[in-house]
Design a protein around this motif. Structure first.
Motif, PDB file in Angstrom:
ATOM      1  N   PRO A  86     -12.692  -3.375   4.483  1.00 60.70           N
ATOM      2  CA  PRO A  86     -11.260  -3.688   4.583  1.00 60.70           C
ATOM      3  C   PRO A  86     -10.343  -2.595   4.062  1.00 60.70           C
ATOM      4  N   ARG A  87     -10.886  -1.586   3.354  1.00 62.65           N
ATOM      5  CA  ARG A  87     -10.066  -0.474   2.866  1.00 62.65           C
ATOM      6  C   ARG A  87     -10.193   0.763   3.752  1.00 62.65           C
ATOM      7  N   MET A  90       0.839  -1.194   0.000  1.00 61.40           N
ATOM      8  CA  MET A  90       0.000   0.000   0.000  1.00 61.40           C
ATOM      9  C   MET A  90       0.877   1.247   0.000  1.00 61.40           C
ATOM     10  N   LEU A  91       0.498   2.209  -0.834  1.00 62.18           N
ATOM     11  CA  LEU A  91       1.271   3.432  -0.961  1.00 62.18           C
ATOM     12  C   LEU A  91       0.468   4.703  -0.690  1.00 62.18           C
ATOM     13  N   THR A  92      -0.862   4.618  -0.710  1.00 59.29           N
ATOM     14  CA  THR A  92      -1.671   5.825  -0.577  1.00 59.29           C
ATOM     15  C   THR A  92      -2.790   5.645   0.441  1.00 59.29           C
ATOM     16  N   TRP A  93      -2.944   6.680   1.279  1.00 52.63           N
ATOM     17  CA  TRP A  93      -3.999   6.754   2.287  1.00 52.63           C
ATOM     18  C   TRP A  93      -4.683   8.094   2.119  1.00 52.63           C
ATOM     19  N   LEU A  94      -5.996   8.131   1.983  1.00 56.39           N
ATOM     20  CA  LEU A  94      -6.723   9.373   1.729  1.00 56.39           C
ATOM     21  C   LEU A  94      -7.674   9.672   2.887  1.00 56.39           C
ATOM     22  N   TYR A  95      -7.526  10.856   3.484  1.00 58.29           N
ATOM     23  CA  TYR A  95      -8.416  11.289   4.557  1.00 58.29           C
ATOM     24  C   TYR A  95      -9.756  11.762   4.000  1.00 58.29           C
ATOM     25  N   ALA A  96     -10.824  11.438   4.722  1.00 56.21           N
ATOM     26  CA  ALA A  96     -12.161  11.941   4.399  1.00 56.21           C
ATOM     27  C   ALA A  96     -12.890  12.204   5.711  1.00 56.21           C
ATOM     28  N   PRO A  97     -13.542  13.369   5.855  1.00 51.40           N
ATOM     29  CA  PRO A  97     -14.222  13.694   7.119  1.00 51.40           C
ATOM     30  C   PRO A  97     -15.435  12.801   7.353  1.00 51.40           C
ATOM     31  N   ALA A  98     -15.534  12.272   8.548  1.00 54.71           N
ATOM     32  CA  ALA A  98     -16.599  11.312   8.842  1.00 54.71           C
ATOM     33  C   ALA A  98     -17.985  11.922   8.776  1.00 54.71           C
ATOM     34  N   ASP A  99     -18.102  13.245   8.970  1.00 58.68           N
ATOM     35  CA  ASP A  99     -19.421  13.875   8.924  1.00 58.68           C
ATOM     36  C   ASP A  99     -19.831  14.288   7.518  1.00 58.68           C
ATOM     37  N   ARG A 100     -19.041  13.853   6.523  1.00 61.01           N
ATOM     38  CA  ARG A 100     -19.378  14.119   5.120  1.00 61.01           C
ATOM     39  C   ARG A 100     -19.464  12.778   4.382  1.00 61.01           C
ATOM     40  N   PRO A 101     -20.574  12.044   4.532  1.00 62.02           N
ATOM     41  CA  PRO A 101     -20.691  10.729   3.893  1.00 62.02           C
ATOM     42  C   PRO A 101     -20.550  10.783   2.382  1.00 62.02           C
ATOM     43  N   ALA A 121     -14.749   5.168  -3.675  1.00 66.04           N
ATOM     44  CA  ALA A 121     -14.870   4.829  -5.090  1.00 66.04           C
ATOM     45  C   ALA A 121     -13.608   5.166  -5.872  1.00 66.04           C
ATOM     46  N   GLY A 122     -12.656   5.819  -5.224  1.00 64.00           N
ATOM     47  CA  GLY A 122     -11.442   6.258  -5.890  1.00 64.00           C
ATOM     48  C   GLY A 122     -10.295   5.276  -5.743  1.00 64.00           C
ATOM     49  N   PRO A 123      -9.081   5.712  -6.138  1.00 69.97           N
ATOM     50  CA  PRO A 123      -7.943   4.795  -6.240  1.00 69.97           C
ATOM     51  C   PRO A 123      -7.095   4.660  -4.986  1.00 69.97           C
ATOM     52  N   ALA A 124      -7.433   5.339  -3.894  1.00 67.87           N
ATOM     53  CA  ALA A 124      -6.612   5.239  -2.688  1.00 67.87           C
ATOM     54  C   ALA A 124      -6.578   3.803  -2.187  1.00 67.87           C
ATOM     55  N   ASP A 125      -5.414   3.372  -1.722  1.00 66.26           N
ATOM     56  CA  ASP A 125      -5.318   2.029  -1.160  1.00 66.26           C
ATOM     57  C   ASP A 125      -6.146   1.905   0.115  1.00 66.26           C
ATOM     58  N   VAL A 126      -6.109   2.955   0.935  1.00 60.82           N
ATOM     59  CA  VAL A 126      -6.879   2.985   2.183  1.00 60.82           C
ATOM     60  C   VAL A 126      -7.538   4.345   2.312  1.00 60.82           C
ATOM     61  N   VAL A 127      -8.775   4.366   2.763  1.00 61.89           N
ATOM     62  CA  VAL A 127      -9.485   5.608   3.068  1.00 61.89           C
ATOM     63  C   VAL A 127      -9.529   5.764   4.586  1.00 61.89           C
ATOM     64  N   ILE A 128      -9.037   6.903   5.067  1.00 60.43           N
ATOM     65  CA  ILE A 128      -9.047   7.188   6.505  1.00 60.43           C
ATOM     66  C   ILE A 128     -10.271   8.038   6.800  1.00 60.43           C
ATOM     67  N   VAL A 129     -11.255   7.438   7.425  1.00 60.43           N
ATOM     68  CA  VAL A 129     -12.462   8.168   7.801  1.00 60.43           C
ATOM     69  C   VAL A 129     -12.172   8.852   9.140  1.00 60.43           C
ATOM     70  N   ASP A 130     -12.188  10.179   9.100  1.00 63.07           N
ATOM     71  CA  ASP A 130     -11.635  10.960  10.198  1.00 63.07           C
ATOM     72  C   ASP A 130     -12.702  11.467  11.158  1.00 63.07           C
ATOM     73  N   LEU A 131     -12.566  11.081  12.416  1.00 62.60           N
ATOM     74  CA  LEU A 131     -13.418  11.598  13.482  1.00 62.60           C
ATOM     75  C   LEU A 131     -12.753  12.732  14.247  1.00 62.60           C
ATOM     76  N   GLU A 132     -11.463  12.975  13.951  1.00 60.68           N
ATOM     77  CA  GLU A 132     -10.699  13.920  14.766  1.00 60.68           C
ATOM     78  C   GLU A 132     -10.654  15.317  14.135  1.00 60.68           C
ATOM     79  N   ASP A 133      -9.506  15.680  13.565  1.00 64.06           N
ATOM     80  CA  ASP A 133      -9.286  17.067  13.163  1.00 64.06           C
ATOM     81  C   ASP A 133     -10.233  17.581  12.077  1.00 64.06           C
ATOM     82  N   ALA A 134     -10.722  16.693  11.214  1.00 64.80           N
ATOM     83  CA  ALA A 134     -11.571  17.142  10.110  1.00 64.80           C
ATOM     84  C   ALA A 134     -13.014  17.402  10.532  1.00 64.80           C
ATOM     85  N   VAL A 135     -13.341  17.106  11.780  1.00 65.17           N
ATOM     86  CA  VAL A 135     -14.729  17.238  12.245  1.00 65.17           C
ATOM     87  C   VAL A 135     -14.823  18.322  13.316  1.00 65.17           C
TER      88      VAL A 135
END
Length: 270
Positions: free
Chosen positions: A55-56, A1-12, A20-34
């Motif tokens: 699993p991603r 894995m080479l890419t991790w993409l942050y996404a704010p948890a309050d923005r489904p 749906a994109g190419p990131a290896d892992v999506v980081i659903v963020d409950l911390e700073d982005a919210v």
């Protein structure tokens, strides 16, 4: 894995777009982005998302020493095992990691080192529990804690993290985010420097950063050809190649790492 993409948890909507994109892992963020007023909503959205195994997905929770962090642990505890793990900010002790591991059984932990104390204890944190699967730096918070204002001030911290991960038998750490998502040339240069320091891959805050990260962390064709020549010479002891390069076991190990980072069969080189 080479890419991790942050996404704010309050923005489904953004989480769905990231998945749906190419990131290896999506980081659903409950911390700073919210924002503070959206913490409960964000947590409910994560619970709904994790009702289906993901699993991603990693979930970045809030600092476990806060009420928000404890609520996060209670909410995702029974669901996190179906994800790529839980990202734990403000990691400062081995005991903290063991407590989180007990709260989210079966989930991998990815602690973030974001303070001088955490950095001093990086190996202890990395080796605290079998659930710890990686360690990383939270560079914005670390800069603030150390009073560092330029890149040079973080060089030692970055090297310390690479050493701690290796000593604990963990994968090479991924780089922290590059916050100027419009500066793709600067991102590429920073990634090349990170790769040279021993990092592997990087977290991103915008989808446009993903192909740049992946390209920077993929070895070039000349690098791959040189690595193949070195590996082909392996087994003959310490030898000199026709161009004068000296090859021993340490050089061979490094060459094998280069080959491991090639695109897999059928994967396009970006």
């Amino acid at each position: 894995m080479l890419t991790w993409l942050y996404a704010p948890a309050d923005r489904p909507d953004l989480v769905a777009k990231a998945l749906a994109g190419p990131a290896d892992v999506v980081i659903v963020d409950l911390e700073d982005a919210v924002a503070p007023g959206n913490k409960d909503l964000a947590r409910a959205e994560v619970v709904a998302l994790l009702a289906t195994p993901r699993p991603r997905v990693q979930v970045r929770i809030n600092d476990t020493r806060t009420a928000w962090g404890q609520a996060d642990l209670r909410a995702v505890g029974a669901l996190a095992a179906g994800t790529a793990g839980v990202r734990v900010p403000k990691a400062e002790s081995a005991g903290q990691m063991r407590d989180v591991a007990a709260a989210v059984p079966g989930a991998e932990l990815h602690p973030l080192i974001e303070s001088a104390l955490g950095l001093e204890r990086a190996y202890e944190i990395a080796s605290a529990d079998p659930a710890v699967a990686s360690i990383g730096l939270g560079e914005a918070d670390l800069r603030a804690d150390l009073g560092v204002s330029d890149e040079a001030g973080l060089s030692w911290a970055r090297s310390r993290l690479v050493v701690a991960a290796r000593a604990a038998g963990l994968p090479a750490p991924a780089q922290s985010v590059y916050t100027d998502f419009r500066d793709l040339e600067g991102l590429a240069e920073s990634c090349r420097a990170g790769r040279a320091m021993g990092f592997r891959g990087r977290a991103a805050i915008h989808p446009a950063q993903l192909p740049v990260i992946r390209a920077a962390y993929r070895p070039g064709e000349e690098e791959v050809a040189a690595a193949r020549e070195i590996v082909a010479a392996a087994g003959a002891g310490a030898v000199a190649l026709p161009d004068g390069r000296f090859v021993d076991e340490a050089i061979v190990r490094q060459a094998r790492r280069v080959l491991d980072d090639q695109p897999s069969h059928g994967e396009k080189r970006i």
